[in-house]
Structure formats: C-alpha cells, structure tokens
Design a protein around this motif. Sequence first.
Motif, PDB file in Angstrom:
ATOM      1  N   ARG A 257     -52.835 -68.574  32.582  1.00 17.98           N
ATOM      2  CA  ARG A 257     -52.989 -68.957  33.981  1.00 17.98           C
ATOM      3  C   ARG A 257     -51.662 -68.737  34.689  1.00 17.98           C
ATOM      4  O   ARG A 257     -50.645 -69.315  34.316  1.00 17.98           O
ATOM      5  CB  ARG A 257     -53.394 -70.421  34.126  1.00 17.98           C
ATOM      6  CG  ARG A 257     -54.899 -70.687  34.111  1.00 17.98           C
ATOM      7  CD  ARG A 257     -55.511 -70.558  32.741  1.00 17.98           C
ATOM      8  NE  ARG A 257     -56.899 -71.019  32.734  1.00 17.98           N
ATOM      9  CZ  ARG A 257     -57.686 -70.961  31.678  1.00 17.98           C
ATOM     10  NH1 ARG A 257     -57.245 -70.467  30.531  1.00 17.98           N
ATOM     11  NH2 ARG A 257     -58.936 -71.386  31.753  1.00 17.98           N
ATOM     12  N   SER A 258     -51.695 -67.885  35.694  1.00 17.26           N
ATOM     13  CA  SER A 258     -50.482 -67.597  36.447  1.00 17.26           C
ATOM     14  C   SER A 258     -50.306 -68.531  37.635  1.00 17.26           C
ATOM     15  O   SER A 258     -49.317 -68.416  38.365  1.00 17.26           O
ATOM     16  CB  SER A 258     -50.506 -66.142  36.934  1.00 17.26           C
ATOM     17  OG  SER A 258     -51.589 -65.927  37.817  1.00 17.26           O
TER      18      SER A 258
ATOM     19  N   ARG B 121     -52.274 -68.482  40.173  1.00 22.44           N
ATOM     20  CA  ARG B 121     -52.793 -67.804  41.353  1.00 22.44           C
ATOM     21  C   ARG B 121     -53.922 -68.628  41.957  1.00 22.44           C
ATOM     22  O   ARG B 121     -54.890 -68.977  41.281  1.00 22.44           O
ATOM     23  CB  ARG B 121     -53.290 -66.417  40.990  1.00 22.44           C
ATOM     24  CG  ARG B 121     -53.821 -65.615  42.184  1.00 22.44           C
ATOM     25  CD  ARG B 121     -54.456 -64.316  41.737  1.00 22.44           C
ATOM     26  NE  ARG B 121     -53.526 -63.489  40.973  1.00 22.44           N
ATOM     27  CZ  ARG B 121     -53.857 -62.303  40.458  1.00 22.44           C
ATOM     28  NH1 ARG B 121     -55.084 -61.836  40.610  1.00 22.44           N
ATOM     29  NH2 ARG B 121     -52.955 -61.605  39.782  1.00 22.44           N
TER      30      ARG B 121
ATOM     31  N   SER C 166     -57.179 -69.679  43.909  1.00 21.05           N
ATOM     32  CA  SER C 166     -58.474 -69.042  44.086  1.00 21.05           C
ATOM     33  C   SER C 166     -58.649 -68.628  45.541  1.00 21.05           C
ATOM     34  O   SER C 166     -58.342 -69.381  46.467  1.00 21.05           O
ATOM     35  CB  SER C 166     -59.592 -69.999  43.664  1.00 21.05           C
ATOM     36  OG  SER C 166     -60.856 -69.417  43.910  1.00 21.05           O
TER      37      SER C 166
ATOM     38  N   GLU D 123     -62.297 -69.026  38.480  1.00 22.22           N
ATOM     39  CA  GLU D 123     -60.917 -69.038  37.984  1.00 22.22           C
ATOM     40  C   GLU D 123     -60.623 -67.767  37.193  1.00 22.22           C
ATOM     41  O   GLU D 123     -59.558 -67.151  37.369  1.00 22.22           O
ATOM     42  CB  GLU D 123     -60.686 -70.264  37.108  1.00 22.22           C
ATOM     43  CG  GLU D 123     -59.261 -70.384  36.588  1.00 22.22           C
ATOM     44  CD  GLU D 123     -59.065 -71.567  35.670  1.00 22.22           C
ATOM     45  OE1 GLU D 123     -57.906 -71.903  35.371  1.00 22.22           O
ATOM     46  OE2 GLU D 123     -60.078 -72.172  35.236  1.00 22.22           O
ATOM     47  N   TYR D 124     -61.549 -67.369  36.349  1.00 20.92           N
ATOM     48  CA  TYR D 124     -61.317 -66.146  35.573  1.00 20.92           C
ATOM     49  C   TYR D 124     -61.290 -64.926  36.481  1.00 20.92           C
ATOM     50  O   TYR D 124     -60.428 -64.037  36.332  1.00 20.92           O
ATOM     51  CB  TYR D 124     -62.407 -65.988  34.509  1.00 20.92           C
ATOM     52  CG  TYR D 124     -62.180 -64.790  33.613  1.00 20.92           C
ATOM     53  CD1 TYR D 124     -61.430 -64.903  32.447  1.00 20.92           C
ATOM     54  CD2 TYR D 124     -62.695 -63.538  33.940  1.00 20.92           C
ATOM     55  CE1 TYR D 124     -61.197 -63.802  31.631  1.00 20.92           C
ATOM     56  CE2 TYR D 124     -62.468 -62.438  33.134  1.00 20.92           C
ATOM     57  CZ  TYR D 124     -61.730 -62.573  31.982  1.00 20.92           C
ATOM     58  OH  TYR D 124     -61.495 -61.479  31.189  1.00 20.92           O
TER      59      TYR D 124
ATOM     60  N   SER E 245     -60.479 -64.750  39.616  1.00 20.22           N
ATOM     61  CA  SER E 245     -59.256 -64.736  40.418  1.00 20.22           C
ATOM     62  C   SER E 245     -58.059 -64.247  39.628  1.00 20.22           C
ATOM     63  O   SER E 245     -57.184 -63.552  40.162  1.00 20.22           O
ATOM     64  CB  SER E 245     -58.982 -66.140  40.983  1.00 20.22           C
ATOM     65  OG  SER E 245     -60.045 -66.571  41.809  1.00 20.22           O
ATOM     66  N   GLU E 246     -58.000 -64.597  38.333  1.00 23.95           N
ATOM     67  CA  GLU E 246     -56.881 -64.180  37.508  1.00 23.95           C
ATOM     68  C   GLU E 246     -57.044 -62.754  36.979  1.00 23.95           C
ATOM     69  O   GLU E 246     -56.045 -62.048  36.787  1.00 23.95           O
ATOM     70  CB  GLU E 246     -56.723 -65.135  36.317  1.00 23.95           C
ATOM     71  CG  GLU E 246     -56.331 -66.556  36.679  1.00 23.95           C
ATOM     72  CD  GLU E 246     -54.870 -66.664  37.073  1.00 23.95           C
ATOM     73  OE1 GLU E 246     -54.132 -65.683  36.896  1.00 23.95           O
ATOM     74  OE2 GLU E 246     -54.470 -67.732  37.549  1.00 23.95           O
TER      75      GLU E 246
ATOM     76  N   ASP F 275     -57.413 -57.580  40.178  1.00 23.72           N
ATOM     77  CA  ASP F 275     -56.281 -57.111  40.974  1.00 23.72           C
ATOM     78  C   ASP F 275     -56.796 -56.105  41.998  1.00 23.72           C
ATOM     79  O   ASP F 275     -57.576 -55.201  41.663  1.00 23.72           O
ATOM     80  CB  ASP F 275     -55.212 -56.460  40.095  1.00 23.72           C
ATOM     81  CG  ASP F 275     -54.559 -57.454  39.145  1.00 23.72           C
ATOM     82  OD1 ASP F 275     -54.316 -58.600  39.573  1.00 23.72           O
ATOM     83  OD2 ASP F 275     -54.309 -57.087  37.978  1.00 23.72           O
TER      84      ASP F 275
END
Length: 326
Positions: A176-177, A179, A181, A214-215, A217-218, A221
């Motif tokens: 998890r960075s 970032r 949502s 969440e997944y 969003s991470e 790119d």
Amino acid sequence: MWRGVLLACLPWGLLLFLAQALLIAGVLLFRGHFSPSRVALLWRDERGSVQSLSFVLTLPFLVLVILFIVQVAQLMVATIVVHYGAFAAARAALVWIPANVGASESENRLGIVQIDPMRWDQDLPILDSQDPLFGPSEGGVWYRVEPIGPKYQKIASAAVLACASISPSSQLPFPRSGRASLINTTVFDSAYRALVPSAAANPQVSQRLRNKLEYASEATDVEIYFFHPNSEPPLVSWDLPPDPNQFYSNEVGWQDPIVVTVRYKVALMPTIGKILARPAALVTGRDRVSSAVEPWGGIFVYPISATIMLGNEGDIPRYSYPETIW
C-alpha cells in the motif's frame, strides 16, 4: 478499439486453445484407466492402500491444466476490461479537459504539462522572432500531463472504476503506497446496492467493494499525453496580461490529439503465479512469460496495458459549469 482488443486477446486465445487440447488429451488418457465400476469396488477392498497409478499421475496434471485455463480466461477478460478502461479514460478526458474547474485549470487547461523526453519525433517550434523559419510550421510537440490536479483525477477515476470490476475482492498482501482512492467508496457502495438490492442482506458486500476499489487504485496507472502542432501558437509563457483568447503554457488545443495509456496489474492465482514466475529453459534462451510476471508484495501480477487516442473536441464553452457539481 475493437481491432486492438482482438489483437491483444489473440495470444490468450491461442493459449486457451492449447490448454483445452491438453485437457482433452489428459481426460482421454485418464478415461482409458478409469471406470465407475472399478471405483465402486474400492470401498470394499481391504488389501490396504489400493490406488490406481494412472489416477495418481494424471489427476494433478488435469487440475493444473484446469487452473491454467481459468487463469488464461481471466487474463483475456482483463485484457478486454483494460482496453475499455483506457477508452473510458480517454472519453473522460474529452469531457473534463474543456471544463472549468478553477483558475489554474480553466477551459482546456491542465495543471502541469511537460515536454515528453521519451518521444523521438519531437519537433520543437522556433521561438526566435529573428529566425527566418519563425512562425507556423510542420510537426509538433508531444506533452505529458503530470498526475496532479482535479482533471487528471477525474480522468484516472474512469480507468480505476473500469478496472475495479476485475480486481480481487479479498484482502491481498500487496504493498500500500497510501494512494488515496479516486472514487468515493460510499457512493460506489450505494450505487451497487441500488443495482443489486439483494446485496443489502450480505454484510460482507461493503468490505469486498472497498477491497476492489483499493486494489484498483493501487494497481492502475494512467498516463495522459497530447500532441500540439506547430501550426498553433506554441505552449509557452507569453508574458501578456490575462486574455481569454490567448494560448497558455498548459492549454490543450481544441483539436489536439489526446492519448491515454492505462496500465493495470492483474493479480494471478497463487499456484499459477508461482509457476509462471519461474524461468523456463527454452531453445530461444528467453522466457517472455516469466520476465513479464512481477512479484508485488506477497502476490504475483501480470501487467496489461492499453492505449487509446482520441481527438480533443473541447472548444472553450460559452457558459461555465456550476462549481457546485464538484
């Protein structure tokens, strides 16, 4: 778009056909040493451990082939969804770039744009007024939009929302960075429950939807580029008083082509991911599959990318949108 999707899915279709052929061959081999009557007699056999050697040798192979078929089917679906996510993000760019969301990002303006140094076909305009070639010319400049600002977030959220449909709903050990949502989870949850009323009876639905967002969003790119031709005023600082009719250094031309690239990390199945990540000894000396599979935290992922180019259709609107909608 559809031609690109078909070409991207062609390798997966060939792998799926090959896996099905292996499965049929394994079933035929297994069937030659298997009969229901023999299995029915096993429970009455008291000679100890009575097992068919063909069953022991064939069953793991069949299970592995079935898992491989499921994984290839998931990758094919992910390829289609990622291409749709790139198209959705490009369409969102055509809507949001002409919008007025603030002083720094008014009509056709973006937060920060930089000349793309990776392009080989850059043809920078001549800015010296004393040069005989000064003025409109052929060629143009590719610009990269920095991932900041409300317009970029709106464009990226379209891709994230599309890729959320193929994201895992369970808690996975990926990094998890922090970032944030791009999509409001409460609104997403309410919309899902409105479409699927039966989901209200399941208390796990909300958490699973949050896991998917969440997944996505991470793992998603988004890169945005646009091409500004030299036939238009260059995107430089003019050092002139504010004028709504002049070009700014971050203003996209109303007909500039916009390119959106979406990259998404597809979570592989645990068993298949470990197998695909191991380099295989090939005659060519290079295993392209294992080199593409990436360990991401405690899981293995396969990156899929898609690029869509659309022409900007956003002339400066006559009336500004109400600020209350965002």
